[in-house]
Design a protein around this motif. Sequence first.
Motif, PDB file in Angstrom:
ATOM      1  N   PRO A  73      60.074  62.223 -10.579  1.00 45.78           N
ATOM      2  CA  PRO A  73      60.250  60.797 -10.283  1.00 45.78           C
ATOM      3  C   PRO A  73      59.676  60.358  -8.942  1.00 45.78           C
ATOM      4  CG  PRO A  73      62.322  61.990  -9.994  1.00 45.78           C
ATOM      5  CD  PRO A  73      61.350  62.955 -10.619  1.00 45.78           C
ATOM      6  N   HIS A  74      59.531  61.307  -7.986  1.00 42.39           N
ATOM      7  CA  HIS A  74      59.048  60.944  -6.647  1.00 42.39           C
ATOM      8  C   HIS A  74      57.527  60.999  -6.545  1.00 42.39           C
ATOM      9  CE1 HIS A  74      59.212  65.293  -6.780  1.00 42.39           C
ATOM     10  NE2 HIS A  74      58.454  65.368  -5.702  1.00 42.39           N
ATOM     11  N   LEU A  75      56.847  61.377  -7.642  1.00 42.87           N
ATOM     12  CA  LEU A  75      55.385  61.444  -7.652  1.00 42.87           C
ATOM     13  C   LEU A  75      54.815  60.330  -8.516  1.00 42.87           C
ATOM     14  CD1 LEU A  75      54.754  65.290  -8.127  1.00 42.87           C
ATOM     15  CD2 LEU A  75      54.909  63.996  -5.989  1.00 42.87           C
ATOM     16  N   THR A  76      53.626  59.848  -8.154  1.00 44.48           N
ATOM     17  CA  THR A  76      52.952  58.864  -8.983  1.00 44.48           C
ATOM     18  C   THR A  76      52.492  59.521 -10.283  1.00 44.48           C
ATOM     19  OG1 THR A  76      50.744  59.316  -8.093  1.00 44.48           O
ATOM     20  CG2 THR A  76      52.100  57.683  -6.918  1.00 44.48           C
ATOM     21  N   VAL A  77      52.053  58.697 -11.204  1.00 45.25           N
ATOM     22  CA  VAL A  77      51.548  59.201 -12.476  1.00 45.25           C
ATOM     23  C   VAL A  77      50.423  60.207 -12.253  1.00 45.25           C
ATOM     24  CG1 VAL A  77      50.209  58.522 -14.503  1.00 45.25           C
ATOM     25  CG2 VAL A  77      52.265  57.239 -13.872  1.00 45.25           C
ATOM     26  N   LEU A  78      49.446  59.853 -11.428  1.00 45.53           N
ATOM     27  CA  LEU A  78      48.315  60.747 -11.201  1.00 45.53           C
ATOM     28  C   LEU A  78      48.743  62.022 -10.480  1.00 45.53           C
ATOM     29  CD1 LEU A  78      45.303  61.061 -11.674  1.00 45.53           C
ATOM     30  CD2 LEU A  78      44.882  59.966  -9.472  1.00 45.53           C
ATOM     31  N   GLN A  79      49.670  61.909  -9.548  1.00 46.60           N
ATOM     32  CA  GLN A  79      50.182  63.096  -8.858  1.00 46.60           C
ATOM     33  C   GLN A  79      50.907  64.026  -9.830  1.00 46.60           C
ATOM     34  OE1 GLN A  79      52.492  61.115  -5.835  1.00 46.60           O
ATOM     35  NE2 GLN A  79      50.882  61.288  -4.281  1.00 46.60           N
ATOM     36  N   ASN A  80      51.626  63.460 -10.788  1.00 50.41           N
ATOM     37  CA  ASN A  80      52.278  64.273 -11.810  1.00 50.41           C
ATOM     38  C   ASN A  80      51.258  65.083 -12.599  1.00 50.41           C
ATOM     39  OD1 ASN A  80      55.333  64.192 -12.672  1.00 50.41           O
ATOM     40  ND2 ASN A  80      54.928  62.173 -11.782  1.00 50.41           N
ATOM     41  N   LEU A  81      50.128  64.472 -12.875  1.00 49.55           N
ATOM     42  CA  LEU A  81      49.097  65.152 -13.665  1.00 49.55           C
ATOM     43  C   LEU A  81      48.357  66.227 -12.868  1.00 49.55           C
ATOM     44  CD1 LEU A  81      49.645  62.869 -15.703  1.00 49.55           C
ATOM     45  CD2 LEU A  81      47.185  62.731 -16.076  1.00 49.55           C
ATOM     46  N   CYS A  82      48.193  66.008 -11.572  1.00 52.45           N
ATOM     47  CA  CYS A  82      47.352  66.891 -10.765  1.00 52.45           C
ATOM     48  C   CYS A  82      48.106  68.071 -10.162  1.00 52.45           C
ATOM     49  CB  CYS A  82      46.693  66.100  -9.635  1.00 52.45           C
ATOM     50  SG  CYS A  82      45.525  64.843 -10.188  1.00 52.45           S
ATOM     51  N   LEU A  83      49.405  67.982 -10.074  1.00 50.98           N
ATOM     52  CA  LEU A  83      50.178  68.994  -9.359  1.00 50.98           C
ATOM     53  C   LEU A  83      49.946  70.402  -9.891  1.00 50.98           C
ATOM     54  CD1 LEU A  83      52.311  69.466  -7.135  1.00 50.98           C
ATOM     55  CD2 LEU A  83      54.067  69.208  -8.915  1.00 50.98           C
ATOM     56  N   ALA A  84      50.163  70.614 -11.184  1.00 50.73           N
ATOM     57  CA  ALA A  84      50.049  71.957 -11.744  1.00 50.73           C
ATOM     58  C   ALA A  84      48.608  72.481 -11.770  1.00 50.73           C
ATOM     59  CB  ALA A  84      50.671  72.012 -13.139  1.00 50.73           C
ATOM     60  N   PRO A  85      47.622  71.669 -12.173  1.00 47.80           N
ATOM     61  CA  PRO A  85      46.245  72.190 -12.136  1.00 47.80           C
ATOM     62  C   PRO A  85      45.817  72.670 -10.752  1.00 47.80           C
ATOM     63  CG  PRO A  85      46.334  70.215 -13.478  1.00 47.80           C
ATOM     64  CD  PRO A  85      47.683  70.346 -12.826  1.00 47.80           C
ATOM     65  N   VAL A  86      46.263  71.974  -9.700  1.00 47.80           N
ATOM     66  CA  VAL A  86      45.876  72.359  -8.342  1.00 47.80           C
ATOM     67  C   VAL A  86      46.669  73.581  -7.877  1.00 47.80           C
ATOM     68  CG1 VAL A  86      45.880  71.623  -5.920  1.00 47.80           C
ATOM     69  CG2 VAL A  86      45.099  70.045  -7.702  1.00 47.80           C
ATOM     70  N   ARG A  87      47.995  73.531  -8.065  1.00 48.45           N
ATOM     71  CA  ARG A  87      48.844  74.597  -7.525  1.00 48.45           C
ATOM     72  C   ARG A  87      48.863  75.852  -8.389  1.00 48.45           C
ATOM     73  NH1 ARG A  87      54.318  72.071  -4.769  1.00 48.45           N
ATOM     74  NH2 ARG A  87      53.273  70.664  -3.279  1.00 48.45           N
ATOM     75  N   VAL A  88      48.804  75.691  -9.683  1.00 49.51           N
ATOM     76  CA  VAL A  88      48.916  76.844 -10.589  1.00 49.51           C
ATOM     77  C   VAL A  88      47.545  77.404 -10.960  1.00 49.51           C
ATOM     78  CG1 VAL A  88      49.776  77.659 -12.810  1.00 49.51           C
ATOM     79  CG2 VAL A  88      51.102  75.985 -11.493  1.00 49.51           C
ATOM     80  N   LEU A  89      46.633  76.510 -11.339  1.00 46.36           N
ATOM     81  CA  LEU A  89      45.307  76.967 -11.769  1.00 46.36           C
ATOM     82  C   LEU A  89      44.324  77.099 -10.608  1.00 46.36           C
ATOM     83  CD1 LEU A  89      44.794  74.867 -15.035  1.00 46.36           C
ATOM     84  CD2 LEU A  89      45.748  77.171 -14.801  1.00 46.36           C
ATOM     85  N   GLY A  90      44.647  76.467  -9.468  1.00 48.78           N
ATOM     86  CA  GLY A  90      43.739  76.511  -8.325  1.00 48.78           C
ATOM     87  C   GLY A  90      42.556  75.585  -8.454  1.00 48.78           C
ATOM     88  N   ASP A  91      42.685  74.558  -9.289  1.00 47.21           N
ATOM     89  CA  ASP A  91      41.588  73.611  -9.467  1.00 47.21           C
ATOM     90  C   ASP A  91      41.350  72.815  -8.177  1.00 47.21           C
ATOM     91  OD1 ASP A  91      41.469  74.460 -12.049  1.00 47.21           O
ATOM     92  OD2 ASP A  91      42.171  72.587 -12.959  1.00 47.21           O
ATOM     93  N   ASP A  92      40.121  72.416  -7.999  1.00 51.72           N
ATOM     94  CA  ASP A  92      39.783  71.530  -6.889  1.00 51.72           C
ATOM     95  C   ASP A  92      40.515  70.203  -7.067  1.00 51.72           C
ATOM     96  OD1 ASP A  92      37.771  70.766  -4.609  1.00 51.72           O
ATOM     97  OD2 ASP A  92      37.610  69.159  -6.100  1.00 51.72           O
ATOM     98  N   ARG A  93      41.069  69.686  -5.978  1.00 44.10           N
ATOM     99  CA  ARG A  93      41.880  68.465  -6.060  1.00 44.10           C
ATOM    100  C   ARG A  93      41.073  67.288  -6.610  1.00 44.10           C
ATOM    101  NH1 ARG A  93      46.741  67.653  -3.821  1.00 44.10           N
ATOM    102  NH2 ARG A  93      46.475  69.556  -2.595  1.00 44.10           N
TER     103      ARG A  93
END
Length: 257
Positions: A105-125
Motif C-alpha cells: 500500500p505504501h508503494l505506487t503502482v509502478l513501484q509495486n511492479l518494479c520491486l521484485a524484478p530489481v531486487r530479486v532478478l537484479g534487473d536494471d531499474r
Amino acid sequence: MDNAILKVEHLKKSFGDNHVLKDISFDLNEGEVLSIIGPSGSGKSTLLRCITQLETLDAGKVCVNGKDMVVGTDKKGLAKYAPASVLREIRLSTGLVFQNFNLFPHLTVLQNLCLAPVRVLGDDRKDARAMGRFLLKRMGLEGKEKAYPCELSGGQQQRVSIARALAMNPKILFFDEPTSALDPELTGEVLKIIKGLAEDRMTMVIVTHEMAFARDVANKVVFMDKGVIVEQGTPDFVFNQSDNERLNAFLSRFAKG
C-alpha cells in the motif's frame, strides 16, 4: 517424451488430523490453461499454495519446468525437498495472483511492479520501469503509474497484481479465485485480461467459481471435492458429458443461478 511443464503426482497435505489433499495427480503442458473448480473447502487454494511453495506438502511429487521440487522422503516418511537453489529456480518460474491483491500500500503502482524484478532478478531499474509501463498499458492502466493502490478500484488493483506477476516473466501463472473479492461489475474486466493471456498461450492454472469462464478459457478442467480430484478432462467432457453425480450436482447449482 513427457513434455509436461507442470506435473503433480500423488500430492498429500494435512493440517493436523485434517487431510486437506488426499491424493492429487494431474499434469499440464506449456501453453495450456487448467481451470480448477469445486466447492469451498475442497482443497483448491491449498493445492496452489503447495505448488508455489507457500505451504509444504507432506508427500508426493511436483515437477515444474523440468525441475523436481521433492527428491525423496525423510526418516518420518515426509517429502524431502530439493536443495534451496533448485527451489528458488522453481519459485522464479511460477507466479501467483491472490484473491485479495496483496499489493504494497505504501508503494505506487509502478513501484509495486518494479520491486521484485530489481531486487530479486537484479534487473536494471530503468529496464524494469520500462517493462512495468508496458505491462500497465497491456492491462489497460496506462497513466496509473504514480497512483497508490488505495486510489484504484478493486478491478484495477487486481490488474496491477496480474501485471506484477507477469513482470517476473514466469513460466506458469497461478490464479487463486482472482475475482472473488470483486464486485460483479468489476469481474468482467479482470476475466478479459486473463482470457487475453490464454490467447497469448500463457500457461495458467486458475482456481475459480466462474463456471462459464472456466469452461471457455481452459484446455483442461479439474473438479475437486473433499481433497480429491473427482473428475477431470476437457471442458466439454466435464461440463457436458460426465455422468459423475457429485460433479453434476455441483454444476446444477450454477445452472439454476
